[in-house]
Design a protein around this motif. Structure first.
Motif, short mmCIF file in Angstrom:
data_model
loop_
_atom_site.label_atom_id
_atom_site.label_comp_id
_atom_site.label_asym_id
_atom_site.label_seq_id
_atom_site.Cartn_x
_atom_site.Cartn_y
_atom_site.Cartn_z
N THR A 80 0.85 -1.19 0.00
CA THR A 80 0.00 0.00 0.00
C THR A 80 0.88 1.24 0.00
O THR A 80 2.05 1.19 0.41
N THR A 81 0.31 2.34 -0.44
CA THR A 81 1.06 3.60 -0.47
C THR A 81 1.11 4.21 0.92
O THR A 81 0.22 3.98 1.75
N ASN A 82 2.15 5.01 1.16
CA ASN A 82 2.24 5.72 2.44
C ASN A 82 1.50 7.05 2.34
O ASN A 82 0.81 7.31 1.35
N ALA A 83 1.62 7.90 3.34
CA ALA A 83 0.89 9.18 3.39
C ALA A 83 1.23 10.10 2.21
O ALA A 83 0.41 10.92 1.81
N LEU A 84 2.42 9.94 1.66
CA LEU A 84 2.83 10.77 0.52
C LEU A 84 2.50 10.13 -0.82
O LEU A 84 2.78 10.69 -1.87
N GLY A 85 1.96 8.92 -0.79
CA GLY A 85 1.62 8.21 -2.02
C GLY A 85 2.75 7.34 -2.54
O GLY A 85 2.61 6.72 -3.60
N SER A 86 3.84 7.25 -1.81
CA SER A 86 4.99 6.45 -2.26
C SER A 86 4.77 4.97 -1.98
O SER A 86 4.10 4.61 -1.02
N PHE A 87 5.37 4.14 -2.83
CA PHE A 87 5.29 2.69 -2.65
C PHE A 87 6.54 2.02 -3.20
O PHE A 87 7.29 2.61 -3.97
N ARG A 88 6.72 0.76 -2.80
CA ARG A 88 7.81 -0.09 -3.31
C ARG A 88 7.23 -1.49 -3.47
O ARG A 88 6.58 -2.00 -2.57
N ILE A 89 7.46 -2.09 -4.65
CA ILE A 89 6.94 -3.43 -4.91
C ILE A 89 7.92 -4.19 -5.81
O ILE A 89 8.54 -3.60 -6.69
#
Length: 91
Positions: free
Chosen positions: A53-62
Motif C-alpha cells: 500500500t502507499t504511504n501518506a505521501l503516495g509512495s510505494f515499493r513493490i
C-alpha cells in the motif's frame, strides 16, 4: 557436423541468457498522485500475487519483473493498471 552443433549451442546460450536477463526481479519505487488522499492505495502485482500500500505521501515499493501487471486500487479512485516495461526494470 560438430561445428554446426557448436553454433546452435552458442546461439541457444545467448537466447537463454537474454531471457534470463529479462526475468530479473527488481524493486520498483513509485508514487501515486491525485487530488484526494493518496495514502493506503493498494498496489498489486497481479502476476506474482504480491501487494503493498502507499504511504501518506503516495509512495510505494513493490517487487516486479519485465511484463508484470501492476494494478492500483482504492475506494476514492478509479482502478488503474500498467505493464512493467523494460525501461522500468533497467532504472
Amino acid at each position: 557436423m560438430q561445428r554446426s552443433n557448436l553454433y546452435f549451442l552458442s546461439g541457444l546460450f545467448f537466447i537463454l541468457f537474454g531471457v534470463i536477463g529479462f526475468a530479473q526481479t527488481v524493486e520498483l519505487n513509485g508514487s501515486v498522485v491525485g487530488n484526494d488522499d493518496v495514502e493506503n492505495i493498494h498496489v498489486i502485482n497481479r502476476t506474482s500475487k504480491m501487494f503493498t500500500t502507499t504511504n501518506a505521501l503516495g509512495s510505494f515499493r513493490i517487487s516486479a519483473k519485465y511484463q508484470d501487471t501492476i494494478q492500483f486500487t482504492s475506494v476514492q479512485y478509479k482502478t488503474a493498471t500498467l505493464v512493467v516495461s523494460y525501461k522500468m526494470v533497467q532504472e
